[in-house]
Design a protein around this motif. Sequence first.
Motif, PDB file in Angstrom:
ATOM      1  N   ILE A  87      58.090  84.587   3.648  1.00  0.00           N
ATOM      2  CA  ILE A  87      58.169  84.806   5.092  1.00  0.00           C
ATOM      3  C   ILE A  87      57.931  83.502   5.844  1.00  0.00           C
ATOM      4  CG2 ILE A  87      57.119  85.997   7.054  1.00  0.00           C
ATOM      5  CD1 ILE A  87      56.446  88.300   5.159  1.00  0.00           C
ATOM      6  N   PHE A 102      60.926  81.374   5.736  1.00  0.00           N
ATOM      7  CA  PHE A 102      62.014  81.915   6.562  1.00  0.00           C
ATOM      8  C   PHE A 102      61.766  81.681   8.043  1.00  0.00           C
ATOM      9  CE2 PHE A 102      64.170  85.322   8.903  1.00  0.00           C
ATOM     10  CZ  PHE A 102      65.463  85.190   8.401  1.00  0.00           C
ATOM     11  N   SER A 161      61.522  89.140   5.370  1.00  0.00           N
ATOM     12  CA  SER A 161      62.104  88.088   6.206  1.00  0.00           C
ATOM     13  C   SER A 161      63.289  88.623   6.993  1.00  0.00           C
ATOM     14  CB  SER A 161      62.544  86.909   5.329  1.00  0.00           C
ATOM     15  OG  SER A 161      61.434  86.338   4.647  1.00  0.00           O
TER      16      SER A 161
END
Length: 259
Positions: free
Chosen positions: A16, A19, A112
């Motif tokens: 995450i 991203f 994400s």
Amino acid sequence: MKNMIYTFWQVVFREIVGFKKVLISKIIDLIIMMSTNIIVFTYLMPYFGLKSNYGAFIIIGLIPAVALFEAIPRTTNLVMDITGNKKISYILTLPIPSFMSLAAIAIGWAASSFLYTILILPLAKIFLFNKIDLNNLSIFKFLVSFSSIQIMLGFFSLFLGSLIKDMRYISWVWARIVNPLFMLGGYFYSWHAIYSISHTAGIMNFFNPIMLSAEAIRASVLGQSGFLPFWVSISAIWFFILIFSFFGIMRIKSRLDCV
């Protein structure tokens, strides 16, 4: 067990964080994609005989479509890593089973994608206003279908990465897999529409996870009428999650010779 769960979620969080560096760019891409689809299918195509509510039908179908398109960069990066620096090998040395490490990567990808595709529905309402009817929206069903789609396509990306030997073959991800799944995946039509034309084609579309995803998300937002039974679609999506996760993890473990 507590430490294993903590490590698992740290791997998810790592994906995450990586991203988030491109999140704003992804949101801009999403707005442009939605705007062009709305212009064409809501304001232009009705002049060629399409129903006025076709724009709403198309925009809701963007949810699995956009998540599917994310499979291309994910797969590319995964193959580049496996055939190059093998940074993934570090993750596999963490104090959790290798299958959990690989599953965490796929869940991280799903999370994400969740960060910006979740904006599609509220943006659709803003852009379309009274041209999209949300009276039949079920928040619970929407969250179930939305989350299931993201998880499935996260593991789908892992599965695709396990199939490609090296970067010379990466071009067929779009040509042979993503594009056919998208074009035949109910973005432009419902399952009942294709089944009314050809029963064989309708039955074959039961094996297209994008078709099932489109049916589930549209049923949750636009109402059950005209779409496959919601829980049938969700059950099928989770069947594909099991297939993609099992074969994707197994094949990548074999390639990396890990236990």
